[in-house]
Design a protein around this motif. Structure first.
Motif, PDB file in Angstrom:
ATOM      1  N   CYS A  70       7.921  -2.281  15.576  1.00  0.00           N
ATOM      2  CA  CYS A  70       8.295  -2.267  14.156  1.00  0.00           C
ATOM      3  C   CYS A  70       8.907  -0.933  13.761  1.00  0.00           C
ATOM      4  CB  CYS A  70       7.081  -2.478  13.260  1.00  0.00           C
ATOM      5  SG  CYS A  70       6.255  -4.016  13.536  1.00  0.00           S
ATOM      6  N   THR A  71       9.938  -1.001  12.936  1.00  0.00           N
ATOM      7  CA  THR A  71      10.430   0.226  12.318  1.00  0.00           C
ATOM      8  C   THR A  71      10.369   0.046  10.806  1.00  0.00           C
ATOM      9  OG1 THR A  71      12.474  -0.663  13.186  1.00  0.00           O
ATOM     10  CG2 THR A  71      11.973   1.613  13.743  1.00  0.00           C
ATOM     11  N   PHE A  72       9.675   0.960  10.157  1.00  0.00           N
ATOM     12  CA  PHE A  72       9.589   0.923   8.702  1.00  0.00           C
ATOM     13  C   PHE A  72      10.623   1.896   8.166  1.00  0.00           C
ATOM     14  CE2 PHE A  72       5.437  -0.046  10.404  1.00  0.00           C
ATOM     15  CZ  PHE A  72       5.035  -1.139   9.666  1.00  0.00           C
ATOM     16  N   GLU A  73      11.627   1.358   7.500  1.00  0.00           N
ATOM     17  CA  GLU A  73      12.659   2.256   6.991  1.00  0.00           C
ATOM     18  C   GLU A  73      12.269   2.845   5.648  1.00  0.00           C
ATOM     19  OE1 GLU A  73      16.012  -0.237   7.150  1.00  0.00           O
ATOM     20  OE2 GLU A  73      16.314   0.082   9.291  1.00  0.00           O
ATOM     21  N   ASN A  74      11.370   2.146   4.983  1.00  0.00           N
ATOM     22  CA  ASN A  74      10.949   2.620   3.674  1.00  0.00           C
ATOM     23  C   ASN A  74       9.443   2.461   3.608  1.00  0.00           C
ATOM     24  OD1 ASN A  74      10.395   3.101   1.058  1.00  0.00           O
ATOM     25  ND2 ASN A  74      11.706   1.486   0.225  1.00  0.00           N
ATOM     26  N   SER A  75       8.730   3.574   3.584  1.00  0.00           N
ATOM     27  CA  SER A  75       7.270   3.462   3.695  1.00  0.00           C
ATOM     28  C   SER A  75       6.642   2.945   2.402  1.00  0.00           C
ATOM     29  CB  SER A  75       6.673   4.809   4.088  1.00  0.00           C
ATOM     30  OG  SER A  75       7.127   5.795   3.204  1.00  0.00           O
ATOM     31  N   ASN A  76       7.354   3.034   1.292  1.00  0.00           N
ATOM     32  CA  ASN A  76       6.782   2.538   0.032  1.00  0.00           C
ATOM     33  C   ASN A  76       7.226   1.119  -0.253  1.00  0.00           C
ATOM     34  OD1 ASN A  76       5.451   4.914  -0.524  1.00  0.00           O
ATOM     35  ND2 ASN A  76       7.302   5.815  -1.400  1.00  0.00           N
ATOM     36  N   TYR A  77       7.161   0.277   0.775  1.00  0.00           N
ATOM     37  CA  TYR A  77       7.788  -1.024   0.647  1.00  0.00           C
ATOM     38  C   TYR A  77       7.100  -1.964  -0.325  1.00  0.00           C
ATOM     39  CZ  TYR A  77       4.355  -1.997   4.278  1.00  0.00           C
ATOM     40  OH  TYR A  77       3.222  -2.103   4.986  1.00  0.00           O
ATOM     41  N   SER A  78       5.857  -1.701  -0.689  1.00  0.00           N
ATOM     42  CA  SER A  78       5.223  -2.672  -1.578  1.00  0.00           C
ATOM     43  C   SER A  78       5.065  -2.154  -3.005  1.00  0.00           C
ATOM     44  CB  SER A  78       3.880  -3.114  -1.016  1.00  0.00           C
ATOM     45  OG  SER A  78       3.238  -2.064  -0.391  1.00  0.00           O
ATOM     46  N   ASN A  79       5.922  -1.191  -3.359  1.00  0.00           N
ATOM     47  CA  ASN A  79       5.811  -0.586  -4.681  1.00  0.00           C
ATOM     48  C   ASN A  79       5.905  -1.573  -5.842  1.00  0.00           C
ATOM     49  OD1 ASN A  79       5.155   1.962  -4.315  1.00  0.00           O
ATOM     50  ND2 ASN A  79       7.221   2.807  -4.367  1.00  0.00           N
ATOM     51  N   ARG A  80       6.837  -2.514  -5.739  1.00  0.00           N
ATOM     52  CA  ARG A  80       7.061  -3.446  -6.844  1.00  0.00           C
ATOM     53  C   ARG A  80       5.799  -4.277  -7.085  1.00  0.00           C
ATOM     54  NH1 ARG A  80       9.817  -9.034  -6.172  1.00  0.00           N
ATOM     55  NH2 ARG A  80       7.967  -8.974  -4.866  1.00  0.00           N
ATOM     56  N   ASP A  81       5.228  -4.808  -5.995  1.00  0.00           N
ATOM     57  CA  ASP A  81       3.992  -5.585  -6.111  1.00  0.00           C
ATOM     58  C   ASP A  81       2.873  -4.765  -6.739  1.00  0.00           C
ATOM     59  OD1 ASP A  81       5.234  -7.682  -4.968  1.00  0.00           O
ATOM     60  OD2 ASP A  81       3.776  -7.955  -3.341  1.00  0.00           O
ATOM     61  N   ARG A  82       2.786  -3.519  -6.325  1.00  0.00           N
ATOM     62  CA  ARG A  82       1.715  -2.665  -6.842  1.00  0.00           C
ATOM     63  C   ARG A  82       1.849  -2.485  -8.346  1.00  0.00           C
ATOM     64  NH1 ARG A  82       0.191  -4.067  -3.015  1.00  0.00           N
ATOM     65  NH2 ARG A  82      -0.241  -3.067  -1.026  1.00  0.00           N
ATOM     66  N   LYS A  83       3.099  -2.301  -8.790  1.00  0.00           N
ATOM     67  CA  LYS A  83       3.328  -2.094 -10.221  1.00  0.00           C
ATOM     68  C   LYS A  83       2.911  -3.326 -11.008  1.00  0.00           C
ATOM     69  CE  LYS A  83       6.957   1.365 -10.132  1.00  0.00           C
ATOM     70  NZ  LYS A  83       8.354   1.433  -9.732  1.00  0.00           N
ATOM     71  N   ILE A  84       3.297  -4.506 -10.518  1.00  0.00           N
ATOM     72  CA  ILE A  84       2.915  -5.742 -11.204  1.00  0.00           C
ATOM     73  C   ILE A  84       1.400  -5.870 -11.211  1.00  0.00           C
ATOM     74  CG2 ILE A  84       3.125  -8.262 -11.193  1.00  0.00           C
ATOM     75  CD1 ILE A  84       5.789  -7.915  -9.731  1.00  0.00           C
ATOM     76  N   ASP A  85       0.796  -5.583 -10.055  1.00  0.00           N
ATOM     77  CA  ASP A  85      -0.659  -5.698  -9.954  1.00  0.00           C
ATOM     78  C   ASP A  85      -1.381  -4.793 -10.932  1.00  0.00           C
ATOM     79  OD1 ASP A  85      -1.304  -7.698  -8.227  1.00  0.00           O
ATOM     80  OD2 ASP A  85      -1.010  -6.471  -6.441  1.00  0.00           O
ATOM     81  N   LYS A  86      -0.841  -3.584 -11.094  1.00  0.00           N
ATOM     82  CA  LYS A  86      -1.476  -2.629 -12.010  1.00  0.00           C
ATOM     83  C   LYS A  86      -1.575  -3.227 -13.414  1.00  0.00           C
ATOM     84  CE  LYS A  86      -2.011   1.365  -9.665  1.00  0.00           C
ATOM     85  NZ  LYS A  86      -3.188   1.267  -8.866  1.00  0.00           N
TER      86      LYS A  86
END
Lengths: 714, 79
Positions: A297-313
């Motif tokens: 696996c290569t993660f090009e963007n480590s903050n990949y779940s930011n959008r979900d986190r914002k909604i969850d908050k």
């Protein structure tokens, strides 16, 4: 809300597909972690409509379907999602038993590409049991969005089994999977799984037990390593299931027991105990999984779940979490109420028009009046009322609710509410089963399998009928529109009806909590057990699919069921209303008998009679009430809900009657299908009886209480 | 290197820790193992439930809700 032909109603009662085996083709098992899109793959391949939804535990029993590729027939078995096959919850046991003993020609392990590391845990566990494993890396579209790249060829090389990348929502990408399945079944590709190597000392002991097993039993050599591992683990439930399926006796075998106690002795010196054995095994697996993921696996963007986190908050925030939840529910009800009004009226007038013509036609062909009355005013009228009252709300409510479900909101509801459920000594997952109950209580009861603690599962089953299912829901809306909103029409009226329905639902949730608490202090004593729930990523719902699925699979099916029950019921009621002793109809006799008790509850005898007659299906309660009133002479043609209101008011309904009917609709005995499902799920008449009596008593007490309070003030 | 040992329920939101020891009951422990929660796994607190008593953690790329009763018997170390 698991509502398809195969996932609700009577079919639930005989859906025990366990070890199907394809006679003329190949059998393929579809395994994987929960919520990785197994059911979507299954549906695309087989063209079936197994219900899918964005929450873990959607599929609770094996579903099967056929598909063909290059003139070969494949029987696909969709296995409930599991994180591992070491555990002992019911669905994990179904999964394990099928993979271990169902002997599929190939097992496709579907993995989530955004969460590969954890998913590999199951892959390695399955590779311990069978060689014919195909790994299907699904949700590649989500991985792409999250900028995760996976080297599938390298993964295949490292695992030693074929790896296929798919986007289950796009059918094209599945051809590759089918091709690989075909090749593996025909031995064109022979998977050679590279199993995890555990600590040398453990490997050593596995070899020792292996040779003993080979010597003692005539079983498939593939299973030796796995059984040895389970013997070392001393996992009783799995050993028992191995014994019963393979018809061998491991636990009473002297030589195996001798080896085992020697090993135990040796292990104790190097600090390997019964309690940390699984840790050591899982650690080895996870270490290997980590290594593999680092490589592929290569993660090009480590903050990949930011959008979900914002909604969850926002959706789970301390201040807004619960109000938003109620608001969502409210909006759904409001849209349903407003939207259902006009189509309902149109259907009423349409069927009224047909009824007129049917009557004159019957007259024209000289049909005897008793026959035409029975068929047209009895059967036809009940049927069309049910369609007019039920079809529009269902056709609106189901797609909306499915939308929330596909989005991944249900686990968040469980997360938000768990604190309350914990105080009542039960599981937050009960909230998910309650949401399923909105669709069908029988489906909700089956859904309770996602709760692993038997005690908490029973509580969820016993209280499931506190949430009104779709059969009772249109009835609630009708009553709320007529009586609670009353003279308010238009926007204000719809808002008031929504609040009234919402209030009944919240009452139901509240009662669920109270009864759960009481149960946990009395017959189901215990402390709250653990609650571990995955909150899946939000997914964009597929609008087209939602519409098609909810209209054709659910709405029409539920309606069909209602009609099947309503037609004979209409006939029976008509007969009861028109045949009598000494000029008094049987219906009147029953109603008069119940009347004194009913008036204590602020209802009348007819209403109670209707609820009793409505046991086969709650949908027919309102039509029965109307039949009862109309059966007594005055024949009115119904144009819309307000005409219904007039009939009810003429027969002495007040606001109190309306409130009590709404309460009793929410809190009374479940329908026969639900009761039979409870019997099947719990295996005991005792629990079935309790699930009948508990809501009924609650309803009676609550109705008497409101009547009492009402009489003081009015 | 300074490491501090604490329990998972005390890990504040948005902070990261590593699993040190799981001391839950057998059943819970097995569920956690199934989710890939083993020694040295990286774990981050993400959400707190509005009804209190449980939190959601980011573990190996997924979001897992665990009750405080259980997370208080999971020891973690913070680097």
């Amino acid at each position: 809300m698991g509502l398809t032909k195969s996932s609700m109603g009577n079919t639930l009662l005989n859906s025990n597909i366990k070890f199907n085996k394809n006679q003329n083709g190949f059998t393929i098992a579809l395994a994987g972690n929960p919520n990785v899109g197994k059911s979507t793959i299954f549906n695309s391949l087989t063209g079936l409509h197994q219900h899918t939804g964005n929450w873990p535990g959607k599929t609770v029993s094996n579903a099967t379907g056929h598909c063909s590729y290059k003139n070969t027939d494949f029987l696909l078995v969709d296995i409930p999602g599991t994180y591992s096959i070491l555990s002992d919850s019911q669905e994990e046991e179904i999964a394990r038993d099928y993979i271990c003993f169902g002997n599929p020609d190939a097992t496709v392990v579907v993995v989530d590409s955004t969460c590969l590391e954890r998913n590999l845990n199951l892959v390695f566990q399955i590779m311990e049991i069978t060689d014919n494993v195909i790994v299907c890396v699904n949700l590649l579209d989500e991985a792409k969005k999250k900028h995760i790249k996976i080297d599938l060829n390298l993964l295949s090389e490292l695992l030693g089994v074929p790896v296929v990348g798919t986007i289950a929502r796009k059918k094209k990408s599945l051809n590759n999977l089918l091709d690989t399945i075909y090749k593996v079944c025909n031995k064109d590709i022979i998977p050679k799984p590279k199993k995890v190597r555990y600590l040398p000392i453990i490997e050593n002991k596995i070899d020792l037990l292996n040779s003993k097993l080979k010597e003692l039993f005539n079983i498939s050599p593939n299973l030796h390593r796995w059984i040895s591992l389970k013997l070392l683990d001393d996992e009783q439930t799995i050993i028992k299931s191995i014994e019963s399926h393979l018809n061998i006796n491991l636990s009473n075998n002297v030589s195996i027991n001798n080896i085992k106690s020697d090993i135990e002795e040796e292990f104790s010196h190097i600090d390997i105990t019964k309690s940390n054995f699984k840790d050591i095994i899982t650690s080895s697996i996870m270490q290997r999984a980590e290594q593999i993921c680092d490589d592929v696996c290569t993660f090009e963007n480590s903050n990949y779940s930011n959008r979900d986190r914002k909604i969850d908050k926002i959706l789970t925030s301390k201040t807004f979490g619960i109000p938003i939840m109620i608001l969502f529910l409210g909006i759904i009800f409001w849209i349903t109420i407003v939207g259902a009004n006009y189509p309902s009226q149109m259907l009423f007038s349409f069927f009224g028009f047909i009824q007129e013509h049917l009557l004159s036609f019957a007259n024209y062909i000289n049909c005897p009046p008793w026959l035409s009355d029975m068929l047209i005013l009895g059967v036809f009228r009940t049927l069309t009322w049910i369609i007019s009252v039920m079809l529009p709300p269902m056709a609106i409510f189901f797609p909306l609710f499915t939308f929330l479900e596909d989005l991944g909101y249900l686990p968040r509801i469980a997360f938000n509410m768990d604190g309350f459920f914990k105080k009542c000594c039960c599981s937050g997952k009960q909230m998910i089963t309650m949401c399923m109950g909105f669709g069908c209580n029988a489906a909700g009861v089956v859904g309770c399998r996602i709760i692993s603690s038997p005690r908490e599962r029973l509580m969820a089953i016993l209280t499931n009928s506190f949430v009104p299912c779709n059969g009772r829901f249109p009835f609630l809306i009708t009553i709320a529109t007529i009586f609670i909103a009353g003279s308010y029409t238009g926007f204000t009226g719809s808002i008031i009806s929504t609040i009234a329905v919402l209030f009944v639902i919240i009452l139901g949730i509240f009662m669920t909590l109270i009864i759960s608490k009481i149960l946990s202090k009395t017959i189901l004593k215990g402390i709250p057990s653990s609650f571990v729930l995955e909150l899946p990523p939000y997914r964009k719902p597929q609008f087209g699919k939602i519409l098609v699925r909810s209209i054709f699979d659910r709405t029409l099916f539920v309606l069909g069921r209602a009609i099947c029950v309503a037609a004979p019921a209409g006939l029976v009621i008509w007969i009861f209303a028109n045949i009598g002793i000494n000029g008094e109809s049987l219906l009147n006799i029953i109603a008069n008998f119940l009347n004194p008790f009913a008036s204590l509850m602020g209802l009348d005898g007819y209403i109670l009679t209707a609820f009793i007659f409505g046991i086969p299906a709650n949908e027919i309660v309102l039509p029965i009430i109307l039949m009862c009133y109309l059966g007594n002479g005055s024949l009115v043609s119904l144009d819309d809900t307000f005409a219904i209101g007039n009939i009810l008011v003429q027969n002495g309904w007040t606001i109190l009657t309306a409130i009590n009917v709404m309460i009793f609709t929410c809190l009374h005995f479940p329908c026969t299908t639900t009761l039979l499902t409870i019997k099947k799920e719990t295996g005991k008449w005792k629990w079935t009886f309790l699930s009948f009596i508990i809501p009924t008593i609650c309803g009676i007490i609550l109705c008497m209480f409101t009547t009492f309070v009402y009489n003081i003030f009015v | 290197m300074n490491t501090k040992i604490t329990t998972l329920n005390k890990l504040p939101v948005n902070e990261t820790g590593f699993i040190y020891d799981i001391q839950c009951s057998e059943n819970v422990k097995r569920r956690l193992l199934d989710l890939g929660i083993v020694k040295n796994t990286c774990i981050k607190t993400i959400l707190k439930s509005p009804s209190n008593g449980l939190k959601a953690f980011s573990i190996r790329g997924s979001l897992i809700a665990i009750r405080d009763e259980d997370s208080s018997s999971i020891k973690i170390y913070i680097k």
